[in-house]
Design an enzyme around this catalytic site. Structure first.
Site, PDB file in Angstrom:
ATOM      1  N   ARG A 124      19.868   3.597  49.059  1.00  0.00           N
ATOM      2  CA  ARG A 124      20.171   4.821  49.836  1.00  0.00           C
ATOM      3  C   ARG A 124      21.211   4.606  50.934  1.00  0.00           C
ATOM      4  O   ARG A 124      21.287   5.355  51.888  1.00  0.00           O
ATOM      5  CB  ARG A 124      18.901   5.431  50.436  1.00  0.00           C
ATOM      6  CG  ARG A 124      17.919   5.862  49.374  1.00  0.00           C
ATOM      7  CD  ARG A 124      16.939   6.878  49.904  1.00  0.00           C
ATOM      8  NE  ARG A 124      15.976   7.211  48.891  1.00  0.00           N
ATOM      9  CZ  ARG A 124      14.828   6.584  48.714  1.00  0.00           C
ATOM     10  NH1 ARG A 124      14.487   5.594  49.522  1.00  0.00           N
ATOM     11  NH2 ARG A 124      14.006   6.959  47.763  1.00  0.00           N
ATOM     12  N   LYS A 146      36.154   8.981  51.497  1.00  0.00           N
ATOM     13  CA  LYS A 146      35.933   9.612  50.185  1.00  0.00           C
ATOM     14  C   LYS A 146      35.710   8.505  49.171  1.00  0.00           C
ATOM     15  O   LYS A 146      36.566   7.625  49.004  1.00  0.00           O
ATOM     16  CB  LYS A 146      37.161  10.429  49.764  1.00  0.00           C
ATOM     17  CG  LYS A 146      37.228  11.803  50.377  1.00  0.00           C
ATOM     18  CD  LYS A 146      38.351  12.603  49.723  1.00  0.00           C
ATOM     19  CE  LYS A 146      38.508  13.957  50.355  1.00  0.00           C
ATOM     20  NZ  LYS A 146      39.676  14.693  49.819  1.00  0.00           N
ATOM     21  N   GLU A 240      36.929  18.069  54.820  1.00  0.00           N
ATOM     22  CA  GLU A 240      37.980  18.889  54.197  1.00  0.00           C
ATOM     23  C   GLU A 240      37.680  20.387  54.209  1.00  0.00           C
ATOM     24  O   GLU A 240      37.742  21.054  53.177  1.00  0.00           O
ATOM     25  CB  GLU A 240      38.235  18.403  52.751  1.00  0.00           C
ATOM     26  CG  GLU A 240      39.591  18.845  52.226  1.00  0.00           C
ATOM     27  CD  GLU A 240      39.961  18.250  50.866  1.00  0.00           C
ATOM     28  OE1 GLU A 240      39.960  17.023  50.733  1.00  0.00           O
ATOM     29  OE2 GLU A 240      40.241  19.036  49.958  1.00  0.00           O
ATOM     30  N   ARG A 244      42.137  18.795  56.569  1.00  0.00           N
ATOM     31  CA  ARG A 244      42.251  17.662  55.644  1.00  0.00           C
ATOM     32  C   ARG A 244      42.948  18.054  54.346  1.00  0.00           C
ATOM     33  O   ARG A 244      43.495  17.199  53.644  1.00  0.00           O
ATOM     34  CB  ARG A 244      40.857  17.050  55.379  1.00  0.00           C
ATOM     35  CG  ARG A 244      40.948  15.729  54.603  1.00  0.00           C
ATOM     36  CD  ARG A 244      39.679  14.925  54.615  1.00  0.00           C
ATOM     37  NE  ARG A 244      39.837  13.712  53.833  1.00  0.00           N
ATOM     38  CZ  ARG A 244      39.010  12.686  53.852  1.00  0.00           C
ATOM     39  NH1 ARG A 244      37.959  12.723  54.643  1.00  0.00           N
ATOM     40  NH2 ARG A 244      39.225  11.623  53.105  1.00  0.00           N
ATOM     41  N   ASN A 248      46.517  16.952  50.605  1.00  0.00           N
ATOM     42  CA  ASN A 248      46.659  17.265  49.174  1.00  0.00           C
ATOM     43  C   ASN A 248      48.034  17.825  48.830  1.00  0.00           C
ATOM     44  O   ASN A 248      48.236  18.317  47.716  1.00  0.00           O
ATOM     45  CB  ASN A 248      45.592  18.284  48.743  1.00  0.00           C
ATOM     46  CG  ASN A 248      44.197  17.720  48.861  1.00  0.00           C
ATOM     47  OD1 ASN A 248      44.001  16.517  48.692  1.00  0.00           O
ATOM     48  ND2 ASN A 248      43.225  18.564  49.174  1.00  0.00           N
ATOM     49  N   HIS A 251      49.501  17.560  45.360  1.00  0.00           N
ATOM     50  CA  HIS A 251      48.440  17.131  44.452  1.00  0.00           C
ATOM     51  C   HIS A 251      47.976  18.238  43.506  1.00  0.00           C
ATOM     52  O   HIS A 251      47.395  17.939  42.460  1.00  0.00           O
ATOM     53  CB  HIS A 251      47.238  16.592  45.241  1.00  0.00           C
ATOM     54  CG  HIS A 251      47.474  15.213  45.811  1.00  0.00           C
ATOM     55  ND1 HIS A 251      48.512  14.934  46.670  1.00  0.00           N
ATOM     56  CD2 HIS A 251      46.804  14.032  45.643  1.00  0.00           C
ATOM     57  CE1 HIS A 251      48.469  13.656  47.015  1.00  0.00           C
ATOM     58  NE2 HIS A 251      47.443  13.080  46.400  1.00  0.00           N
ATOM     59  N   HIS A 255      48.297  16.773  40.094  1.00  0.00           N
ATOM     60  CA  HIS A 255      47.138  16.428  39.260  1.00  0.00           C
ATOM     61  C   HIS A 255      47.253  17.041  37.877  1.00  0.00           C
ATOM     62  O   HIS A 255      46.878  16.414  36.880  1.00  0.00           O
ATOM     63  CB  HIS A 255      45.835  16.908  39.921  1.00  0.00           C
ATOM     64  CG  HIS A 255      45.296  15.922  40.912  1.00  0.00           C
ATOM     65  ND1 HIS A 255      44.359  16.254  41.861  1.00  0.00           N
ATOM     66  CD2 HIS A 255      45.554  14.602  41.100  1.00  0.00           C
ATOM     67  CE1 HIS A 255      44.084  15.183  42.596  1.00  0.00           C
ATOM     68  NE2 HIS A 255      44.797  14.182  42.148  1.00  0.00           N
ATOM     69  N   HIS A 267      49.880   8.350  39.069  1.00  0.00           N
ATOM     70  CA  HIS A 267      49.511   9.281  40.148  1.00  0.00           C
ATOM     71  C   HIS A 267      50.661   9.472  41.142  1.00  0.00           C
ATOM     72  O   HIS A 267      51.014  10.601  41.490  1.00  0.00           O
ATOM     73  CB  HIS A 267      48.263   8.755  40.865  1.00  0.00           C
ATOM     74  CG  HIS A 267      47.815   9.639  41.986  1.00  0.00           C
ATOM     75  ND1 HIS A 267      47.177  10.841  41.769  1.00  0.00           N
ATOM     76  CD2 HIS A 267      47.940   9.515  43.336  1.00  0.00           C
ATOM     77  CE1 HIS A 267      46.925  11.416  42.932  1.00  0.00           C
ATOM     78  NE2 HIS A 267      47.363  10.628  43.899  1.00  0.00           N
TER      79      HIS A 267
HETATM   80  P1  NAD Z   1      44.367   0.129  41.635  1.00  0.00           P
HETATM   81  O1  NAD Z   1      43.213  -0.107  42.478  1.00  0.00           O
HETATM   82  O2  NAD Z   1      44.144   0.363  40.184  1.00  0.00           O
HETATM   83  O3  NAD Z   1      45.383  -1.088  41.820  1.00  0.00           O
HETATM   84  C1  NAD Z   1      46.559  -1.121  41.050  1.00  0.00           C
HETATM   85  C2  NAD Z   1      46.724  -2.475  40.361  1.00  0.00           C
HETATM   86  O4  NAD Z   1      47.120  -3.435  41.320  1.00  0.00           O
HETATM   87  C3  NAD Z   1      45.469  -3.009  39.697  1.00  0.00           C
HETATM   88  O5  NAD Z   1      45.815  -3.559  38.451  1.00  0.00           O
HETATM   89  C4  NAD Z   1      45.010  -4.126  40.647  1.00  0.00           C
HETATM   90  O6  NAD Z   1      44.317  -5.144  39.986  1.00  0.00           O
HETATM   91  C5  NAD Z   1      46.319  -4.616  41.187  1.00  0.00           C
HETATM   92  N1  NAD Z   1      46.287  -5.200  42.513  1.00  0.00           N
HETATM   93  C6  NAD Z   1      45.553  -4.799  43.581  1.00  0.00           C
HETATM   94  N2  NAD Z   1      45.907  -5.501  44.656  1.00  0.00           N
HETATM   95  C7  NAD Z   1      46.859  -6.374  44.276  1.00  0.00           C
HETATM   96  C8  NAD Z   1      47.632  -7.342  44.948  1.00  0.00           C
HETATM   97  N3  NAD Z   1      47.531  -7.522  46.261  1.00  0.00           N
HETATM   98  N4  NAD Z   1      48.540  -8.059  44.236  1.00  0.00           N
HETATM   99  C9  NAD Z   1      48.690  -7.836  42.903  1.00  0.00           C
HETATM  100  N5  NAD Z   1      48.018  -6.924  42.210  1.00  0.00           N
HETATM  101  C10 NAD Z   1      47.106  -6.193  42.895  1.00  0.00           C
HETATM  102  O7  NAD Z   1      45.231   1.388  42.136  1.00  0.00           O
HETATM  103  P2  NAD Z   1      45.604   1.961  43.558  1.00  0.00           P
HETATM  104  O8  NAD Z   1      46.923   2.610  43.384  1.00  0.00           O
HETATM  105  O9  NAD Z   1      45.425   0.958  44.630  1.00  0.00           O
HETATM  106  O10 NAD Z   1      44.517   3.095  43.792  1.00  0.00           O
HETATM  107  C11 NAD Z   1      44.426   4.225  42.963  1.00  0.00           C
HETATM  108  C12 NAD Z   1      43.027   4.776  43.059  1.00  0.00           C
HETATM  109  O11 NAD Z   1      42.791   5.164  44.403  1.00  0.00           O
HETATM  110  C13 NAD Z   1      42.783   6.005  42.216  1.00  0.00           C
HETATM  111  O12 NAD Z   1      41.563   5.854  41.552  1.00  0.00           O
HETATM  112  C14 NAD Z   1      42.688   7.142  43.214  1.00  0.00           C
HETATM  113  O13 NAD Z   1      41.835   8.182  42.801  1.00  0.00           O
HETATM  114  C15 NAD Z   1      42.145   6.422  44.416  1.00  0.00           C
HETATM  115  N6  NAD Z   1      42.463   7.079  45.690  1.00  0.00           N
HETATM  116  C16 NAD Z   1      41.428   7.399  46.504  1.00  0.00           C
HETATM  117  C17 NAD Z   1      41.664   7.986  47.740  1.00  0.00           C
HETATM  118  C18 NAD Z   1      40.527   8.252  48.668  1.00  0.00           C
HETATM  119  O14 NAD Z   1      40.715   8.925  49.692  1.00  0.00           O
HETATM  120  N7  NAD Z   1      39.354   7.746  48.387  1.00  0.00           N
HETATM  121  C19 NAD Z   1      42.977   8.265  48.133  1.00  0.00           C
HETATM  122  C20 NAD Z   1      44.020   7.911  47.275  1.00  0.00           C
HETATM  123  C21 NAD Z   1      43.757   7.314  46.050  1.00  0.00           C
HETATM  124  N1  GLY Z   2      43.413  11.362  49.664  1.00  0.00           N
HETATM  125  C1  GLY Z   2      43.044  12.647  50.165  1.00  0.00           C
HETATM  126  C2  GLY Z   2      41.953  12.578  51.174  1.00  0.00           C
HETATM  127  O1  GLY Z   2      41.503  11.521  51.525  1.00  0.00           O
HETATM  128  O2  GLY Z   2      41.501  13.596  51.645  1.00  0.00           O
END
Ligand code: NAD
Ligand code: GLY
Length: 364
Positions: A124, A146, A240, A244, A248, A251, A255, A267
């Site tokens: 939890r 998030k 949001e 917030r 977006n 987006h 998206h 993305h």
């Molecule tokens: P990812 O986590 O898939 O990383 C991209 C690639 O880089 C992967 O293959 C990973 O293994 C590699 N990698 C990571 N760090 C590395 C490093 N230092 N050196 C070499 N390789 C490395 O992708 P991302 O772009 O970091 O994140 C995308 C994700 O984030 C999506 O799922 C998206 O929905 C999410 N996201 C969430 C929020 C939020 O507010 N929670 C905001 C934006 C994006």
């Molecule tokens: N990445 C959009 C948000 O965190 O609200």
């Protein structure tokens, strides 16, 4: 009738620090020991990041007499799902992680989102620490709480708000990224310039070459501004309800483009296309001016990010996909639109602006 009220109105302090410091990765175990945050640490990561940084981090915990275990899964968005979450939780249960445990999210946004969601629900709720290692994760996903996994019905549909205990950013970890991953983070950073900071926008216009040379000072500058902007927005509107939504920008159309390309368009590329398309709508609606839109297109060109919706995509398909998006309200398409570089338009006190389908059709 008996009626018993459960009084739960309370203020909770969920504040946390984002530490941006070259070399901080090595210092994290001793910092967490000093803070007395927990007794056992689940280092959740992907296999790429595990081999680059995970093993050293785990050794750091061990040297500080902190029990820890690396739990790593294969990299990639396709693994940000409920099966991986369940697998991670089973690993934690088998290894007797309990309420005095801490989750460490070491990696990009995929790791951060899934590890954060595990932390939100395991026994939890456990505290978790974000150690972002991609530019996207440094400027965006590690901040704001998030957490989510994807389903066959769409991305990030199952999740929770769960703020991290702290975020530690070590610019050295970005030096092993490739240009594609830098571009992914740049798309979100350019977005911050448009929604909130004309100086950041100008900095990017003048220093793109430094970012692609992995210049640590330039990277640190954009990370710091990105974190500050995201923190300011989240502080004012964590869940949001209005402000917030400005995060977006690009987006809504982005998206849809990402989805219709069956995720062949990344993305970052999709939201760049989306920001230009939504920017064109803002110009069409008289909210923004064409000169600034052209500056945005030029900046995306400098970053080698695309700006045009692919010709094979049909306007009606884009509209239908947008209506299914979790950001749409009762099937009505909503967007946030710029007023000038550094400020978003506010209509009737709302950043979410309802858009007529006919206008989108005309623009596409
Ligand atoms: P990812 O986590 O898939 O990383 C991209 C690639 O880089 C992967 O293959 C990973 O293994 C590699 N990698 C990571 N760090 C590395 C490093 N230092 N050196 C070499 N390789 C490395 O992708 P991302 O772009 O970091 O994140 C995308 C994700 O984030 C999506 O799922 C998206 O929905 C999410 N996201 C969430 C929020 C939020 O507010 N929670 C905001 C934006 C994006
Ligand atoms: N990445 C959009 C948000 O965190 O609200």
């Amino acid at each position: 009738m008996e009626e018993i009220r459960v009084n739960l109105k309370k203020t909770e302090d969920k504040s946390y620090n984002i530490v941006i410091h070259e070399g901080v990765l090595k210092e994290i175990p001793s910092k967490l020991k000093e803070a007395g945050l927990g007794h056992k640490f689940a280092i959740i990561t992907d296999s790429t990041v595990e081999s680059l940084y995970g093993t050293d981090l785990s050794e750091g915990f061990t040297k500080n007499d902190l029990e820890n275990k690396i739990i790593s899964f294969p990299p990639g968005e396709q693994n940000k799902n409920r099966d991986t979450k369940a697998w991670i939780e089973d690993q934690m249960l088998e290894n007797k992680f309990a309420r005095d445990s801490v989750v460490i999210a070491l990696g990009g946004g995929v790791v951060g989102d899934i590890a954060g969601y595990v932390a939100a629900s395991y026994t939890r709720g456990l505290p978790y620490v974000q150690i972002p290692t991609t530019l996207v994760a440094c400027v965006d996903s590690s901040i704001g709480g998030k957490t989510a996994v994807d389903t066959a019905h769409g991305k990030n549909l199952i999740g929770a708000f769960h703020q991290p205990w702290a975020v530690y950013i070590d610019v050295n970890t970005l030096l092993t990224l490739n240009d594609k991953e830098i571009r992914e983070g740049l798309a979100e950073t350019i977005k911050y310039g448009v929604i909130s900071d004309d100086e950041l926008f100008s900095f990017l216009e003048g220093n793109m070459h430094l970012i692609f040379s992995y210049d640590k000072k330039a990277l640190t500058h954009i990370i710091k501004r990105g974190c500050q902007i995201k923190a300011e927005v989240v502080e004012k509107d964590e869940k949001e309800s209005n402000l917030r939504k400005i995060l977006n920008f690009g987006h809504t159309i982005g998206h849809a483009v990402e989805n219709l390309s069956e995720y062949k368009i990344s993305h970052g590329a999709a939201i760049s296309i989306g920001m230009v398309a939504e920017g064109k709508l803002a110009v069409e609606m008289g909210l923004w001016n064409e000169e600034e839109l052209n500056k945005l297109i030029k900046l995306f060109n400098k970053a080698s990010l695309p700006t045009q919706i692919p010709e094979y995509m049909d306007a009606n398909d884009i509209i239908d996909t947008m209506k299914l998006d979790k950001k749409s309200r009762s099937g009505q398409i909503e967007m946030v639109l710029p007023k000038r570089i550094g400020e978003m338009a506010l209509i009737d006190k709302s950043y979410g602006i309802k858009i007529e389908e006919s206008l989108i059709e005309k623009m596409i």
